[in-house]
Write a protein that holds these residues in place. Structure first.
Motif, PDB file in Angstrom:
ATOM      1  N   GLU A   1       0.287  20.900  26.974  1.00 26.80           N
ATOM      2  CA  GLU A   1       0.975  19.861  26.193  1.00 26.80           C
ATOM      3  C   GLU A   1       0.974  18.524  26.925  1.00 26.80           C
ATOM      4  N   ASP A   2       0.871  18.586  28.241  1.00 25.89           N
ATOM      5  CA  ASP A   2       1.021  17.399  29.072  1.00 25.89           C
ATOM      6  C   ASP A   2      -0.299  16.835  29.574  1.00 25.89           C
ATOM      7  N   LYS A   3      -1.429  17.424  29.176  1.00 25.06           N
ATOM      8  CA  LYS A   3      -2.714  17.022  29.772  1.00 25.06           C
ATOM      9  C   LYS A   3      -3.060  15.551  29.556  1.00 25.06           C
ATOM     10  N   ASP A   4      -2.615  14.960  28.464  1.00 20.18           N
ATOM     11  CA  ASP A   4      -2.935  13.555  28.193  1.00 20.18           C
ATOM     12  C   ASP A   4      -1.910  12.591  28.784  1.00 20.18           C
ATOM     13  N   THR A   5      -0.630  12.960  28.733  1.00 20.32           N
ATOM     14  CA  THR A   5       0.423  12.027  29.149  1.00 20.32           C
ATOM     15  C   THR A   5       0.748  12.085  30.640  1.00 20.32           C
ATOM     16  N   LYS A   6       0.518  13.237  31.279  1.00 20.05           N
ATOM     17  CA  LYS A   6       0.807  13.425  32.711  1.00 20.05           C
ATOM     18  C   LYS A   6       2.284  13.172  33.047  1.00 20.05           C
ATOM     19  N   LEU A   7       3.176  13.501  32.102  1.00 15.85           N
ATOM     20  CA  LEU A   7       4.610  13.312  32.335  1.00 15.85           C
ATOM     21  C   LEU A   7       5.135  14.240  33.419  1.00 15.85           C
ATOM     22  N   LEU A   8       4.581  15.458  33.519  1.00 13.37           N
ATOM     23  CA  LEU A   8       5.026  16.392  34.553  1.00 13.37           C
ATOM     24  C   LEU A   8       4.755  15.847  35.948  1.00 13.37           C
ATOM     25  N   GLU A   9       3.653  15.124  36.080  1.00 12.23           N
ATOM     26  CA  GLU A   9       3.323  14.489  37.351  1.00 12.23           C
ATOM     27  C   GLU A   9       4.292  13.354  37.655  1.00 12.23           C
ATOM     28  N   ARG A  10       4.564  12.547  36.638  1.00 13.43           N
ATOM     29  CA  ARG A  10       5.434  11.376  36.812  1.00 13.43           C
ATOM     30  C   ARG A  10       6.900  11.757  36.959  1.00 13.43           C
ATOM     31  N   TYR A  11       7.327  12.800  36.229  1.00 13.56           N
ATOM     32  CA  TYR A  11       8.730  13.195  36.227  1.00 13.56           C
ATOM     33  C   TYR A  11       8.842  14.700  36.497  1.00 13.56           C
ATOM     34  N   PRO A  12       8.643  15.100  37.760  1.00 13.97           N
ATOM     35  CA  PRO A  12       8.728  16.534  38.085  1.00 13.97           C
ATOM     36  C   PRO A  12      10.061  17.120  37.625  1.00 13.97           C
ATOM     37  N   THR A  13       9.985  18.291  37.023  1.00 13.93           N
ATOM     38  CA  THR A  13      11.157  18.921  36.420  1.00 13.93           C
ATOM     39  C   THR A  13      11.291  20.344  36.937  1.00 13.93           C
ATOM     40  N   SER A  14      12.489  20.688  37.412  1.00 12.95           N
ATOM     41  CA  SER A  14      12.718  22.049  37.881  1.00 12.95           C
ATOM     42  C   SER A  14      13.880  22.685  37.120  1.00 12.95           C
ATOM     43  N   VAL A  15      13.774  23.998  36.949  1.00 10.16           N
ATOM     44  CA  VAL A  15      14.799  24.761  36.255  1.00 10.16           C
ATOM     45  C   VAL A  15      15.852  25.191  37.261  1.00 10.16           C
ATOM     46  N   VAL A  16      17.103  24.878  36.971  1.00  5.98           N
ATOM     47  CA  VAL A  16      18.229  25.248  37.824  1.00  5.98           C
ATOM     48  C   VAL A  16      18.884  26.525  37.295  1.00  5.98           C
ATOM     49  N   SER A  17      18.941  26.660  35.976  1.00  6.35           N
ATOM     50  CA  SER A  17      19.597  27.812  35.360  1.00  6.35           C
ATOM     51  C   SER A  17      18.895  28.150  34.052  1.00  6.35           C
ATOM     52  N   ARG A  18      18.873  29.469  33.740  1.00  9.25           N
ATOM     53  CA  ARG A  18      18.256  29.957  32.500  1.00  9.25           C
ATOM     54  C   ARG A  18      19.205  30.885  31.762  1.00  9.25           C
ATOM     55  N   TYR A  19      19.039  30.907  30.449  1.00 12.81           N
ATOM     56  CA  TYR A  19      19.717  31.917  29.656  1.00 12.81           C
ATOM     57  C   TYR A  19      19.050  33.249  29.954  1.00 12.81           C
ATOM     58  N   SER A  20      19.821  34.314  29.978  1.00 12.59           N
ATOM     59  CA  SER A  20      19.278  35.634  30.258  1.00 12.59           C
ATOM     60  C   SER A  20      18.177  35.982  29.261  1.00 12.59           C
ATOM     61  N   ASP A  21      17.160  36.658  29.742  1.00 10.10           N
ATOM     62  CA  ASP A  21      16.080  37.074  28.838  1.00 10.10           C
ATOM     63  C   ASP A  21      16.242  38.531  28.391  1.00 10.10           C
ATOM     64  N   THR A  22      17.302  39.176  28.857  1.00  9.88           N
ATOM     65  CA  THR A  22      17.570  40.557  28.421  1.00  9.88           C
ATOM     66  C   THR A  22      18.890  40.580  27.667  1.00  9.88           C
ATOM     67  N   VAL A  23      19.981  40.881  28.350  1.00 14.36           N
ATOM     68  CA  VAL A  23      21.301  40.892  27.711  1.00 14.36           C
ATOM     69  C   VAL A  23      21.846  39.470  27.746  1.00 14.36           C
ATOM     70  N   LEU A  24      21.872  38.817  26.607  1.00 15.69           N
ATOM     71  CA  LEU A  24      22.290  37.414  26.533  1.00 15.69           C
ATOM     72  C   LEU A  24      23.753  37.268  26.131  1.00 15.69           C
ATOM     73  N   LEU A  25      24.164  37.933  25.076  1.00 12.03           N
ATOM     74  CA  LEU A  25      25.499  37.764  24.513  1.00 12.03           C
ATOM     75  C   LEU A  25      26.521  38.606  25.278  1.00 12.03           C
ATOM     76  N   GLU A  26      27.561  37.934  25.790  1.00 14.48           N
ATOM     77  CA  GLU A  26      28.645  38.644  26.476  1.00 14.48           C
ATOM     78  C   GLU A  26      29.895  38.734  25.620  1.00 14.48           C
ATOM     79  N   SER A  27      30.126  37.722  24.785  1.00 14.15           N
ATOM     80  CA  SER A  27      31.292  37.723  23.913  1.00 14.15           C
ATOM     81  C   SER A  27      31.037  36.762  22.758  1.00 14.15           C
ATOM     82  N   GLY A  28      31.419  37.162  21.553  1.00 15.10           N
ATOM     83  CA  GLY A  28      31.207  36.329  20.375  1.00 15.10           C
ATOM     84  C   GLY A  28      30.006  36.807  19.598  1.00 15.10           C
ATOM     85  N   TRP A  29      29.285  35.861  18.997  1.00 12.80           N
ATOM     86  CA  TRP A  29      28.082  36.228  18.260  1.00 12.80           C
ATOM     87  C   TRP A  29      27.074  35.088  18.287  1.00 12.80           C
TER      88      TRP A  29
END
Length: 167
Positions: free
Chosen positions: A104-132
């Motif tokens: 997606e970034d091959k033309d704009t090179k935004l990842l190069e200009r604005y490096p982005t790192s993930v600090v936290s993720r939603y669980s990919d297995t058991v996501l819902l703890e309470s509610g719906w």
């Protein structure tokens, strides 16, 4: 707010001058912290390599009206310091992100200009703890908190309601 709800100097938001001032502030070493829907401002106006996965989603596709979700934290990142690897977060009008792929970034090179790192993720297995939740596959495993380098500064996108950490 409209003119009959607040003082005239506060009507209309920050405007274009305010957006440019925020961009310059961060580019010159400032830190911009955006929670929940406020994350959309830098996504839409700063040209960072991030998408909001839940913005404008019809409620029949995605809906999470105040539920407690399970998240993982990068405890080696300064934002995650002192946090457990797994924690609970309150999702109410909250956000989920996706960082641009290299294709997606091959033309704009935004990842190069604005490096982005993930600090936290939603669980990919058991996501819902309470509610719906409807459409949980849309956010499973996706970033909830991002750290974006913007010039000399940093933008933190906090997709969840971090002020409700007592939940």
């Amino acid at each position: 707010y409209s003119e009959d709800q607040t003082a005239p100097e506060y009507v209309g938001g920050i405007g274009e001058k305010g957006i440019v001032a925020l961009q310059e502030f961060v580019l010159n070493g400032g830190t911009l912290i955006c929670m929940d829907e406020a994350s959309n401002l830098p996504i839409e106006r700063f040209g960072i390599p991030v998408k909001n996965l839940v913005i404008d989603k019809p409620t029949q596709d995605f809906y999470c009206p105040g539920s407690v979700l399970r998240l993982s934290m990068d405890t080696l990142h300064p934002v995650g310091w002192g946090m457990p690897e797994w924690y609970s977060g309150y999702f109410a009008g909250s956000q989920a992100f996706e960082v641009f792929t290299e294709d997606e970034d091959k033309d704009t090179k935004l990842l190069e200009r604005y490096p982005t790192s993930v600090v936290s993720r939603y669980s990919d297995t058991v996501l819902l703890e309470s509610g719906w939740i409807r459409g949980d596959d849309i956010i499973k495993g996706k970033p909830a908190i991002l750290d974006v380098t913007y010039g000399e500064g940093t933008i933190y996108l906090l997709g969840i309601s971090v002020q409700r950490r007592g939940q």
